[in-house]
Design a protein around this motif. Structure first.
Motif, mmCIF file in Angstrom:
data_model
loop_
_atom_site.group_PDB
_atom_site.id
_atom_site.type_symbol
_atom_site.label_atom_id
_atom_site.label_comp_id
_atom_site.label_asym_id
_atom_site.label_seq_id
_atom_site.Cartn_x
_atom_site.Cartn_y
_atom_site.Cartn_z
ATOM 1 N N ARG A 5 1.121 -1.256 -0.230
ATOM 2 C CA ARG A 5 -0.049 -0.042 -0.023
ATOM 3 C C ARG A 5 0.870 1.360 -0.016
ATOM 4 O O ARG A 5 0.587 2.285 -0.714
ATOM 5 C CB ARG A 5 -0.971 0.115 1.128
ATOM 6 C CG ARG A 5 -1.933 -1.140 1.224
ATOM 7 C CD ARG A 5 -2.933 -0.809 2.457
ATOM 8 N NE ARG A 5 -3.968 -1.882 2.335
ATOM 9 C CZ ARG A 5 -5.114 -1.814 1.770
ATOM 10 N NH1 ARG A 5 -5.464 -0.827 0.975
ATOM 11 N NH2 ARG A 5 -5.992 -2.644 1.854
ATOM 12 N N ARG A 35 -6.918 2.238 -6.676
ATOM 13 C CA ARG A 35 -7.359 3.647 -5.949
ATOM 14 C C ARG A 35 -5.853 4.136 -5.614
ATOM 15 O O ARG A 35 -5.230 3.421 -4.760
ATOM 16 C CB ARG A 35 -8.151 3.275 -4.841
ATOM 17 C CG ARG A 35 -9.738 2.897 -5.399
ATOM 18 C CD ARG A 35 -10.371 2.483 -4.237
ATOM 19 N NE ARG A 35 -9.598 1.303 -3.689
ATOM 20 C CZ ARG A 35 -10.153 0.727 -2.345
ATOM 21 N NH1 ARG A 35 -11.091 1.282 -1.713
ATOM 22 N NH2 ARG A 35 -9.513 -0.449 -1.924
ATOM 23 N N LEU A 37 -3.437 7.382 -4.024
ATOM 24 C CA LEU A 37 -3.174 8.685 -3.488
ATOM 25 C C LEU A 37 -1.772 9.013 -3.556
ATOM 26 O O LEU A 37 -0.865 8.203 -3.168
ATOM 27 C CB LEU A 37 -3.628 8.573 -1.829
ATOM 28 C CG LEU A 37 -3.021 10.152 -1.152
ATOM 29 C CD1 LEU A 37 -3.987 11.247 -1.948
ATOM 30 C CD2 LEU A 37 -3.363 9.947 0.190
ATOM 31 N N PHE A 91 -6.598 10.022 -10.120
ATOM 32 C CA PHE A 91 -5.950 9.674 -8.851
ATOM 33 C C PHE A 91 -6.235 10.746 -7.929
ATOM 34 O O PHE A 91 -6.258 11.974 -8.469
ATOM 35 C CB PHE A 91 -4.496 9.229 -8.976
ATOM 36 C CG PHE A 91 -3.510 9.994 -9.664
ATOM 37 C CD1 PHE A 91 -2.850 10.916 -8.960
ATOM 38 C CD2 PHE A 91 -3.271 9.970 -11.055
ATOM 39 C CE1 PHE A 91 -1.823 11.867 -9.656
ATOM 40 C CE2 PHE A 91 -2.536 10.787 -11.789
ATOM 41 C CZ PHE A 91 -1.796 11.856 -11.016
ATOM 42 N N ASP A 92 -5.758 10.673 -6.596
ATOM 43 C CA ASP A 92 -5.973 11.693 -5.737
ATOM 44 C C ASP A 92 -4.751 12.156 -5.377
ATOM 45 O O ASP A 92 -3.679 11.498 -5.502
ATOM 46 C CB ASP A 92 -6.695 11.065 -4.389
ATOM 47 C CG ASP A 92 -8.089 10.917 -4.568
ATOM 48 O OD1 ASP A 92 -8.709 11.264 -5.466
ATOM 49 O OD2 ASP A 92 -8.771 10.207 -3.713
ATOM 50 N N THR A 124 -8.082 3.508 2.709
ATOM 51 C CA THR A 124 -9.056 3.787 1.707
ATOM 52 C C THR A 124 -8.501 3.577 0.283
ATOM 53 O O THR A 124 -9.361 3.557 -0.749
ATOM 54 C CB THR A 124 -9.270 5.449 1.711
ATOM 55 O OG1 THR A 124 -9.707 5.658 3.014
ATOM 56 C CG2 THR A 124 -10.037 5.781 0.632
ATOM 57 N N TYR A 125 -7.113 3.358 0.064
ATOM 58 C CA TYR A 125 -6.428 3.304 -1.076
ATOM 59 C C TYR A 125 -5.760 2.042 -1.312
ATOM 60 O O TYR A 125 -5.220 1.227 -0.390
ATOM 61 C CB TYR A 125 -5.564 4.514 -1.259
ATOM 62 C CG TYR A 125 -6.056 5.711 -1.340
ATOM 63 C CD1 TYR A 125 -6.704 6.556 -2.541
ATOM 64 C CD2 TYR A 125 -6.197 6.472 -0.043
ATOM 65 C CE1 TYR A 125 -7.038 7.609 -2.539
ATOM 66 C CE2 TYR A 125 -6.738 7.879 -0.248
ATOM 67 C CZ TYR A 125 -7.337 8.303 -1.470
ATOM 68 O OH TYR A 125 -7.708 9.622 -1.251
#
Length: 272
Positions: A5, A35, A37, A91-92, A124-125
């Protein structure tokens, strides 16, 4: 191995393309339907927002001042086609604040709190890619203790190799067993990249007793400068460029390493 992660991108030395690589890697992973970040961890000299032509409403300066929570400072980058339609690979981003004395002078507890906040967001990612500052100060080292993998980006310049070695030495002293992997940027070809990696690995083996793995390389490519000049990710502006293909391959290696995805999905060769 657990799912990767947390991905820290470090260099030891500035000027080796670390921010460009972090942006490109985040985009490649997002293009693989992850997902993602992207965290601008270059406290005080942040420029991810500049490379992407963004003006985020909030940044880390607002978080440190207490005006917003960490999660509230996150913005989403959505590549757009010429017609304005979303091109995929979103992407964030958690932007820094360039030239901020407040961020560059964070205390150790404040940095630890920031690292803990990132770790909390990891649920969250699929991946959090952190673009760390050049150098060996405490903020850089503290942000490398979140587990996951630390990618050390190097070139064949002697100063890049010596500074990368110093970074690896300090990180292994602080975090024994850290998962460190090498990416060679601006390589002439694969053999050149392998020789650069070998020079760093030999020093690490002889003096530190470790052998950081070779994760991949990015060849010299004039399209990189063009993408930066136009404030776009290279995988969007020049999806078929040699550098784009190389970053996608590195992203694929990361997906392969992750136990959550033993068979990584195909990464698209062009925006959707």
């Amino acid at each position: 191995m657990n799912a990767i992660r947390m991905i820290q991108v470090a260099s030891g030395k500035g000027g080796v393309g670390k921010t460009w690589f972090s942006v490109s890697l985040a985009h490649a992973l997002a293009g693989a339907h992850r997902r993602v970040l992207l965290f601008d961890g270059d406290l005080g000299l942040a420029n991810i927002d500049v490379q992407l032509g963004l003006s985020p409403r909030h940044d880390l300066g607002d978080v440190i001042s207490g005006r917003v929570a960490l999660a509230e400072a996150i913005a989403t980058y959505r590549p757009s086609s010429m017609g304005g339609a979303e091109a995929g690979g979103s992407f964030d981003i958690l932007a820094g604040k360039s030239g901020s004395g407040v961020l560059s002078a964070l205390t150790r507890p404040e940095i630890a709190g920031l690292a803990a906040g990132l770790a909390a967001l990891s649920g969250t990612y699929d991946h959090i890619v952190s673009d760390l500052a050049a150098g060996l100060d405490q903020s850089v080292m503290s942000l490398c203790t979140n587990g996951g993998v630390t990618i050390v980006l190097v070139s064949d310049e002697p100063t890049s190799l010596t500074d990368a070695y110093a970074f690896i030495k300090l990180l292994t002293m602080q975090e024994p067993g850290a998962d460190i992997r090498i990416v060679v940027n601006m390589a002439n070809d694969r053999d050149h990249a392998r020789r650069t990696h070998a020079a760093l690995t030999n020093a690490s083996r002889n003096f530190l007793g470790i052998e950081p793995s070779f994760l991949g390389f990015v060849p010299r490519d004039d399209m990189v400068r063009d993408a930066i000049r136009h404030q776009m990710p290279i995988l969007f502006r020049h999806p078929q460029a040699k550098a784009s293909e190389a970053v996608r391959k590195i992203a694929g290696e990361i997906l392969t390493l992750s136990a959550r995805n033993p068979r990584p999905p195909e990464i698209a060769t062009r925006p959707a």
